[in-house]
Design a protein around this motif. Structure first.
Motif, PDB file in Angstrom:
ATOM      1  N   VAL A 138       1.070  -0.987   0.114  1.00 43.81           N
ATOM      2  CA  VAL A 138       0.154  -0.021  -0.141  1.00 43.81           C
ATOM      3  C   VAL A 138       0.602   1.330   0.012  1.00 43.81           C
ATOM      4  O   VAL A 138       0.826   2.344  -0.830  1.00 43.81           O
ATOM      5  N   PHE A 139       1.825   1.109   1.213  1.00 41.37           N
ATOM      6  CA  PHE A 139       2.817   2.534   0.939  1.00 41.37           C
ATOM      7  C   PHE A 139       2.945   2.486  -0.297  1.00 41.37           C
ATOM      8  O   PHE A 139       3.534   3.965  -0.937  1.00 41.37           O
ATOM      9  N   LEU A 140       3.925   1.334  -1.219  1.00 39.97           N
ATOM     10  CA  LEU A 140       4.817   1.681  -2.256  1.00 39.97           C
ATOM     11  C   LEU A 140       3.271   2.638  -3.191  1.00 39.97           C
ATOM     12  O   LEU A 140       4.208   2.683  -4.453  1.00 39.97           O
ATOM     13  N   ALA A 141       2.233   1.547  -3.299  1.00 36.77           N
ATOM     14  CA  ALA A 141       0.741   2.385  -4.637  1.00 36.77           C
ATOM     15  C   ALA A 141       1.077   3.952  -4.198  1.00 36.77           C
ATOM     16  O   ALA A 141       0.466   4.449  -4.968  1.00 36.77           O
ATOM     17  N   VAL A 142       0.914   4.191  -3.244  1.00 35.53           N
ATOM     18  CA  VAL A 142       0.164   5.777  -3.054  1.00 35.53           C
ATOM     19  C   VAL A 142       1.291   6.394  -3.872  1.00 35.53           C
ATOM     20  O   VAL A 142       0.223   7.936  -4.405  1.00 35.53           O
ATOM     21  N   ASP A 143       2.735   6.440  -4.262  1.00 33.53           N
ATOM     22  CA  ASP A 143       3.451   7.112  -4.701  1.00 33.53           C
ATOM     23  C   ASP A 143       4.636   6.604  -5.149  1.00 33.53           C
ATOM     24  O   ASP A 143       4.987   6.088  -4.577  1.00 33.53           O
ATOM     25  N   SER A 144       5.000   6.709  -6.923  1.00 33.79           N
ATOM     26  CA  SER A 144       6.245   6.107  -7.110  1.00 33.79           C
ATOM     27  C   SER A 144       6.745   6.075  -6.347  1.00 33.79           C
ATOM     28  O   SER A 144       8.128   5.822  -6.809  1.00 33.79           O
ATOM     29  N   ASN A 145       7.563   7.558  -5.568  1.00 38.43           N
ATOM     30  CA  ASN A 145       8.421   8.404  -4.970  1.00 38.43           C
ATOM     31  C   ASN A 145       9.040   7.045  -3.707  1.00 38.43           C
ATOM     32  O   ASN A 145       9.493   6.369  -3.250  1.00 38.43           O
ATOM     33  N   ASN A 146       7.767   6.465  -3.141  1.00 38.95           N
ATOM     34  CA  ASN A 146       7.564   5.565  -1.988  1.00 38.95           C
ATOM     35  C   ASN A 146       8.984   4.455  -1.766  1.00 38.95           C
ATOM     36  O   ASN A 146       9.243   3.453  -0.881  1.00 38.95           O
ATOM     37  N   LEU A 147       8.665   3.651  -3.203  1.00 43.44           N
ATOM     38  CA  LEU A 147       9.277   2.718  -3.673  1.00 43.44           C
ATOM     39  C   LEU A 147      10.740   2.992  -2.971  1.00 43.44           C
ATOM     40  O   LEU A 147      11.777   2.166  -2.482  1.00 43.44           O
ATOM     41  N   GLU A 179       3.092  -2.474 -12.815  1.00 44.16           N
ATOM     42  CA  GLU A 179       4.028  -1.090 -11.761  1.00 44.16           C
ATOM     43  C   GLU A 179       3.686  -2.147 -10.555  1.00 44.16           C
ATOM     44  O   GLU A 179       5.534  -1.874  -9.613  1.00 44.16           O
ATOM     45  N   ALA A 180       2.594  -2.859  -9.872  1.00 39.95           N
ATOM     46  CA  ALA A 180       3.236  -3.557  -8.694  1.00 39.95           C
ATOM     47  C   ALA A 180       4.013  -5.009  -8.992  1.00 39.95           C
ATOM     48  O   ALA A 180       5.466  -4.651  -7.837  1.00 39.95           O
ATOM     49  N   ARG A 181       4.437  -5.423  -9.582  1.00 43.90           N
ATOM     50  CA  ARG A 181       5.323  -6.770 -10.044  1.00 43.90           C
ATOM     51  C   ARG A 181       6.689  -5.656 -10.164  1.00 43.90           C
ATOM     52  O   ARG A 181       6.870  -6.583 -10.143  1.00 43.90           O
ATOM     53  N   LYS A 182       6.568  -5.233 -10.981  1.00 49.21           N
ATOM     54  CA  LYS A 182       7.986  -4.274 -11.359  1.00 49.21           C
ATOM     55  C   LYS A 182       8.550  -4.198  -9.685  1.00 49.21           C
ATOM     56  O   LYS A 182       9.794  -3.881  -9.690  1.00 49.21           O
ATOM     57  N   ALA A 183       7.628  -2.714  -9.175  1.00 49.11           N
ATOM     58  CA  ALA A 183       8.293  -2.534  -8.118  1.00 49.11           C
ATOM     59  C   ALA A 183       8.500  -3.758  -6.959  1.00 49.11           C
ATOM     60  O   ALA A 183       9.331  -3.585  -6.063  1.00 49.11           O
ATOM     61  N   TYR A 184       7.364  -4.464  -6.824  1.00 50.67           N
ATOM     62  CA  TYR A 184       7.997  -5.945  -5.859  1.00 50.67           C
ATOM     63  C   TYR A 184       9.225  -6.183  -5.838  1.00 50.67           C
ATOM     64  O   TYR A 184      10.370  -6.936  -5.164  1.00 50.67           O
TER      65      TYR A 184
END
Length: 318
Positions: A138-147, A179-184
């Motif tokens: 959820v934190f990652l999804a709120v804003d792209s910079n959170n990653l 987008e989720a998969r790429k971040a994970y």
């Protein structure tokens, strides 16, 4: 008495408006104001079980931000790294609850104050006396910079030998599955404990057989792969072996927050050295109890309540 273990998490929080009646939101005319947010629920769940709990966040410097801050502090959560910032409204959501306890959530969290927390502001001092770092998608999804913020926190945790747990907690209203998969994929190699729903892992890797899940965990060096499957129970893959535990038979009132409760129960048991079987049963019990009360975190149980429930599931003294 000094705390034996302490966990830290980071994330946005919201004022949650719970409907006064069940059914489609368009027919609801009044709401009850509550406090919610996946990471905040986890922090509260851990605190109620007796763990030291630290929540890092940014809230709007408005009345709703003050409500969340005071509520969280009142639950015994360490809010020393929570700030109220000007010009950013505290996030909101409205819940829709169906007759069977299922529901939907409608988010209003654009321009969230959590976006003011940049990687440069993450401090190693935050990690003092912390035994585990917990992150969610959820934190990652709120804003792209959170990653970038999450990766900085993971970097410090690894430098200090602090294990990291992660719950994908997929919110497709906030980003796409691609987008989720790429971040994970960027953080999976550093995750020690992965707490995911069966439906979520299917979305992430496109497979759900135990063989494929085992290979996935081994590929990324995940020591504990935990599969949550609601009322059916949960499974754990550790050291090349699967362990499972059935769910508890209850009548759910509100399923929101059950996964966060499960996570807090699992981490409590993990830090306290529970056996795999006891770990899953304990976490299943926490998740089940959450669904017996309406609200994101109102149903999060205290340690004695979980103990009574899992030893005799007919006992729910709330």
């Amino acid at each position: 008495m000094p705390e034996r273990y302490k966990v830290m998490t980071i994330g946005d929080a919201m004022i949650t408006f719970n409907p006064s009646v069940q059914g489609p939101l368009r027919f609801v005319e009044s709401f009850n104001r509550k406090v919610g947010g996946a990471e905040l629920n986890f922090a509260i769940g851990c605190a109620r079980l007796g763990l030291g709990s630290k929540w890092v966040s940014r809230l709007g410097k408005d009345e709703f931000g003050k409500v969340i801050y005071n509520f969280t502090r009142g639950e015994g959560v360490d809010v020393s790294e929570v700030e109220l910032v000007e010009g950013y409204p505290t996030s909101l959501n409205f819940k829709e609850i169906n007759g069977d306890g299922s529901g939907k959530t409608f988010y209003y969290r654009y321009h969230s104050p959590i976006t003011t927390l940049t990687p440069e502001k993450v401090k190693a001092e935050w990690f003092e006396n912390v035994n585990l770092l917990h992150l969610t998608g959820v934190f990652l999804a709120v804003d792209s910079n959170n990653l970038k913020v999450a990766k900085r926190m993971i970097e410090i945790a690894k430098e200090k030998g602090i294990p990291v747990s992660f719950d994908p907690n997929i919110r497709l209203k906030l980003w796409t599955i691609e987008e989720a998969r790429k971040a994970y994929e960027e953080i999976f190699p550093d995750i020690d404990i992965l707490l995911t729903g069966l439906d979520e892992i299917r979305l992430i890797i496109g497979k759900d057989s135990e063989g494929e899940l085992s290979r996935f965990a081994d590929q990324y060096g995940i020591s504990d792969l935990v599969i949550k499957d609601g009322e059916k129970g949960s499974r754990l893959y550790r050291d090349g072996k699967w362990t499972e535990a059935p769910g508890f038979k209850i009548t759910p009132i509100d399923t929101v927050g059950a996964g966060d409760g499960f996570d807090s129960g699992y981490i409590y048991g993990w830090l306290n050295g529970f056996t795999p079987e006891h770990l899953l049963r304990f976490a299943n019990g926490v998740g089940a109890l959450v669904t017996t009360v309406s609200g994101d975190n109102e149903g999060l149980p205290y340690l004695e309540e979980v103990s009574a429930f899992i030893n005799n599931e007919s006992i729910i003294e709330r």
